[in-house]
Design a protein around this motif. Sequence first.
Motif, PDB file in Angstrom:
ATOM      1  N   LEU A  73       0.826  -1.206   0.000  1.00 15.47           N
ATOM      2  CA  LEU A  73       0.000   0.000   0.000  1.00 15.47           C
ATOM      3  C   LEU A  73       0.862   1.259   0.000  1.00 15.47           C
ATOM      4  CD1 LEU A  73      -2.884  -0.961   2.429  1.00 15.47           C
ATOM      5  CD2 LEU A  73      -3.078  -0.447  -0.012  1.00 15.47           C
ATOM      6  N   MET A  74       1.973   1.230   0.723  1.00 15.65           N
ATOM      7  CA  MET A  74       2.857   2.390   0.730  1.00 15.65           C
ATOM      8  C   MET A  74       3.529   2.575  -0.634  1.00 15.65           C
ATOM      9  SD  MET A  74       4.495   2.543   4.511  1.00 15.65           S
ATOM     10  CE  MET A  74       4.379   0.871   5.072  1.00 15.65           C
ATOM     11  N   LEU A  75       3.857   1.473  -1.298  1.00 13.75           N
ATOM     12  CA  LEU A  75       4.392   1.565  -2.651  1.00 13.75           C
ATOM     13  C   LEU A  75       3.338   2.154  -3.583  1.00 13.75           C
ATOM     14  CD1 LEU A  75       6.524   0.978  -4.818  1.00 13.75           C
ATOM     15  CD2 LEU A  75       5.547  -1.324  -5.000  1.00 13.75           C
ATOM     16  N   CYS A  76       2.118   1.693  -3.435  1.00  9.71           N
ATOM     17  CA  CYS A  76       1.009   2.220  -4.231  1.00  9.71           C
ATOM     18  C   CYS A  76       0.838   3.715  -3.979  1.00  9.71           C
ATOM     19  CB  CYS A  76      -0.267   1.460  -3.886  1.00  9.71           C
ATOM     20  SG  CYS A  76      -1.710   1.944  -4.838  1.00  9.71           S
ATOM     21  N   GLN A  77       0.960   4.123  -2.722  1.00  9.01           N
ATOM     22  CA  GLN A  77       0.861   5.536  -2.359  1.00  9.01           C
ATOM     23  C   GLN A  77       1.950   6.351  -3.058  1.00  9.01           C
ATOM     24  OE1 GLN A  77       1.392   6.224   1.858  1.00  9.01           O
ATOM     25  NE2 GLN A  77       2.332   8.185   1.454  1.00  9.01           N
ATOM     26  N   ALA A  78       3.167   5.856  -3.002  1.00  7.85           N
ATOM     27  CA  ALA A  78       4.280   6.575  -3.635  1.00  7.85           C
ATOM     28  C   ALA A  78       4.072   6.673  -5.147  1.00  7.85           C
ATOM     29  CB  ALA A  78       5.598   5.883  -3.321  1.00  7.85           C
ATOM     30  N   ASP A  93     -10.056   7.953  -5.008  1.00 11.66           N
ATOM     31  CA  ASP A  93      -9.635   7.506  -3.684  1.00 11.66           C
ATOM     32  C   ASP A  93      -8.413   8.254  -3.174  1.00 11.66           C
ATOM     33  OD1 ASP A  93      -7.786   6.396  -5.400  1.00 11.66           O
ATOM     34  OD2 ASP A  93      -7.865   4.394  -4.534  1.00 11.66           O
ATOM     35  N   GLN A  94      -7.953   9.241  -3.931  1.00  5.25           N
ATOM     36  CA  GLN A  94      -6.842  10.071  -3.485  1.00  5.25           C
ATOM     37  C   GLN A  94      -7.346  11.368  -2.857  1.00  5.25           C
ATOM     38  OE1 GLN A  94      -4.609   9.243  -7.372  1.00  5.25           O
ATOM     39  NE2 GLN A  94      -3.055   9.932  -5.951  1.00  5.25           N
ATOM     40  N   GLY A  95      -8.629  11.503  -2.678  1.00  7.58           N
ATOM     41  CA  GLY A  95      -9.186  12.663  -2.012  1.00  7.58           C
ATOM     42  C   GLY A  95      -9.165  13.896  -2.895  1.00  7.58           C
ATOM     43  N   ILE A 138      -3.839  11.694   3.423  1.00  3.74           N
ATOM     44  CA  ILE A 138      -5.214  11.229   3.490  1.00  3.74           C
ATOM     45  C   ILE A 138      -5.115   9.718   3.603  1.00  3.74           C
ATOM     46  CG2 ILE A 138      -7.391  11.010   2.251  1.00  3.74           C
ATOM     47  CD1 ILE A 138      -6.683  13.654   0.839  1.00  3.74           C
ATOM     48  N   ARG A 139      -5.616   9.165   4.677  1.00  5.32           N
ATOM     49  CA  ARG A 139      -5.497   7.721   4.899  1.00  5.32           C
ATOM     50  C   ARG A 139      -6.760   7.020   4.420  1.00  5.32           C
ATOM     51  NH1 ARG A 139      -0.927   6.303   7.570  1.00  5.32           N
ATOM     52  NH2 ARG A 139       0.024   7.954   8.783  1.00  5.32           N
ATOM     53  N   THR A 140      -6.545   5.922   3.725  1.00  9.10           N
ATOM     54  CA  THR A 140      -7.660   5.081   3.307  1.00  9.10           C
ATOM     55  C   THR A 140      -7.450   3.689   3.899  1.00  9.10           C
ATOM     56  OG1 THR A 140      -6.508   4.517   1.250  1.00  9.10           O
ATOM     57  CG2 THR A 140      -8.057   6.362   1.175  1.00  9.10           C
TER      58      THR A 140
END
Length: 187
Positions: A73-78, A93-95, A138-140
């Motif tokens: 998930l952190m890789l996806c975030q980056a 979903d990125q707000g 923004i946390r999902t």
Amino acid sequence: MSFKGFMVATGIGQLSATIVYSYVGGMLTGGTKMLFTALLILFALAALAVLARQLYREHASRGKEGADAALVLMLCQAMSNLRVRFRHISYGDQGLFIERDLFFKAGMFPDVPLMEDFQFALNLKRLGEPLGMTKHRIRTSARRFPDGEVNLLRVWVNMARLRSRYVKGASPEELALAYGNVRECLL
């Protein structure tokens, strides 16, 4: 950490460093352009090391609960943040925060079963509207991925494939059938 885990992690870490150092060292025999390129590569590697350290600390702070998909998930975030910065595409979903007038100017979210946020992002890009990013996170939730990293990677690859098909002209209805009901695991 077990001895075996330590050895595997050390081996993987050293292998990549050895390859990079050999490549960079080979480049240093050239002129100024090669030296500059080598320094940029070293800077990028240092930045990646800092990012990896941050990701590891966040992963470790989550404890056992929720840690299964945390690294992916952190890789996806980056990757998502890089996509916003360089391709100017942001998904729902990125707000998304947008002014009302611009929302209507960009055609709102289309009434389709899938790809509504992607189409909206394409509309904003076509209008030349710049995208900004907040300084805060923004946390999902990862609850859509109860099977952990493997399931998350499947969804990630599947969405990339579906977006590619959409860009090539596939209908949102056709893609929604291929995507399936992702909300089933929320019940």
